[in-house]
Design an enzyme around this catalytic site. Structure first.
Site, mmCIF file in Angstrom:
data_model
loop_
_atom_site.group_PDB
_atom_site.id
_atom_site.type_symbol
_atom_site.label_atom_id
_atom_site.label_comp_id
_atom_site.label_asym_id
_atom_site.label_seq_id
_atom_site.Cartn_x
_atom_site.Cartn_y
_atom_site.Cartn_z
ATOM 1 N N SER A 10 0.692 -1.286 0.193
ATOM 2 C CA SER A 10 -0.026 0.023 0.168
ATOM 3 C C SER A 10 1.112 1.017 0.275
ATOM 4 O O SER A 10 2.117 1.458 0.529
ATOM 5 C CB SER A 10 -0.854 -0.109 0.893
ATOM 6 N N HIS A 11 0.054 1.876 -0.477
ATOM 7 C CA HIS A 11 0.967 3.712 -0.274
ATOM 8 C C HIS A 11 1.135 4.143 1.126
ATOM 9 O O HIS A 11 2.036 5.003 1.433
ATOM 10 C CB HIS A 11 0.201 4.699 -0.773
ATOM 11 N N SER A 12 0.479 3.443 2.139
ATOM 12 C CA SER A 12 0.153 3.851 3.620
ATOM 13 C C SER A 12 1.177 1.945 3.925
ATOM 14 O O SER A 12 0.241 2.109 4.068
ATOM 15 C CB SER A 12 -0.700 4.717 3.888
#
Lengths: 127, 207
Positions: A10-12
């Site tokens: 994930s980007h996060s």
């Protein structure tokens, strides 16, 4: 017998770790490794970081990679090219949270990465 | 006829970094309009690190400089540009390998390889409002043989970048905006323009 490992991209970092936590409630016999954020822990993705997660998730039965948006898919493919781990596959266009959960359940039943992708594509009506 | 030495390849990375650093805010503004607003920061971090790496190492070949640049960009950029610029430099390094000096024809082919690698990586074609819109005409131009010069290179790249303004995005984050992506220059095309502007500067100095 070793099960297929799962990498959650994930980007996060929080999304990747949170998804891992949801899965861990139900699936105990599969290595699920989060690979969220950049190398500095910011928002983004990093191919070397994903590669590391792939190697950690591998138990000798291959690894399935799921990703969220934008660059995550490209970096997932890049990580698969960089690693020497065999039988790594990226689950394209499969939602990270829901797909990650289904994938882990199926991995726990001893399915290969290829079999899981085929079944995910059916579940999410991509085929 | 233009050639490239390992030393010039290092200068190319340094000059690109300088242009990226001085236009960091502008790249951010462009990306805030149609993307997620991180392009300036990502590119500035990536090229800063790439310059630090290649300026402090010794190289025999252009391919060696590009390989290190690729590795740093891939791990440090963080956005979609990481795998794309990383792939571009990696493909160029793989094509040029151990060649001690690179002729214009070699370089043209290397850029073509980079373009194909990026198209494959991003599953993108020309005309989708991405960096490919700059790389494609530049690659075509470089194949042009004796008519290639620094001034014309800048012209081709700049025109291609400006051209993205009137295009509707069908790839990348901007594609979600559909028609609203029109009227804005693509940030990736702009950073690619800086890359080729820096290349033209390197060539001009070498003349």
């Amino acid at each position: 017998m070793a099960n297929t490992g799962i990498v959650l991209i994930s980007h996060s970092p929080k999304v990747a770790e949170g998804t891992r936590d949801i899965i861990a409630e139900a699936v105990k016999n599969v290595k699920v490794v989060p690979a969220g954020g950049t190398e500095e822990g910011g928002i983004g993705t990093s191919a070397p970081k994903i590669q590391q997660a792939v190697e950690e998730a591998d138990d000798g039965n291959g690894v399935l990679l799921l990703y969220d948006i934008g660059s995550a898919g490209m970096n997932a493919e890049m990580a698969v090219e960089l690693t020497e781990t065999e039988r790594c596959h990226v689950a394209e266009d499969i939602p990270l949270v829901e797909g990650g959960y289904v994938a882990a359940v199926e991995a726990g039943m001893g399915k290969s990465a290829e079999e899981i992708i085929a079944s995910l594509r059916k579940s999410f009506r991509l085929e | 006829m233009m050639v490239m030495t390992a030393e010039q390849a290092v200068t190319w990375v340094e000059k690109t970094n300088a242009l990226i650093q001085s236009n960091k805010e502008y790249l951010t503004e462009l990306d805030q309009a149609i993307g997620d607003g991180d392009h300036g920061l990502n590119m500035s971090r990536g090229f800063q690190e790439a310059e630090a790496k290649v300026s402090s190492s010794e190289y025999e070949t252009v391919g060696g400089v590009f390989k290190d640049t690729a590795t740093v960009l891939m791990s440090k950029i963080g956005g979609a540009s990481g795998p794309l610029y990383g792939t571009a430099f990696l493909k160029m390094s793989m094509f040029l390998r151990d060649k001690p000096s690179v002729t214009q024809a070699d370089f043209a082919e290397a850029v073509e390889e980079a373009l194909n690698g990026m198209k494959q990586r991003g599953k993108a074609e020309q005309g989708e409002k991405t960096m490919i819109d700059v790389w494609h005409p530049v690659a075509d131009f470089l194949k042009n043989g004796q008519n290639v010069n620094a001034g014309k290179l800048v012209e081709v790249a700049e025109q291609a970048m400006e051209g993205t303004k009137d295009t509707v995005a069908t790839k990348g984050r901007a594609a979600y905006l559909q028609d609203r992506s029109k009227g804005h220059i693509d940030p990736g095309s702009t950073s690619s323009f800086y890359l080729f502007q820096a290349l033209a500067d390197v060539w001009e100095e070498g003349e």
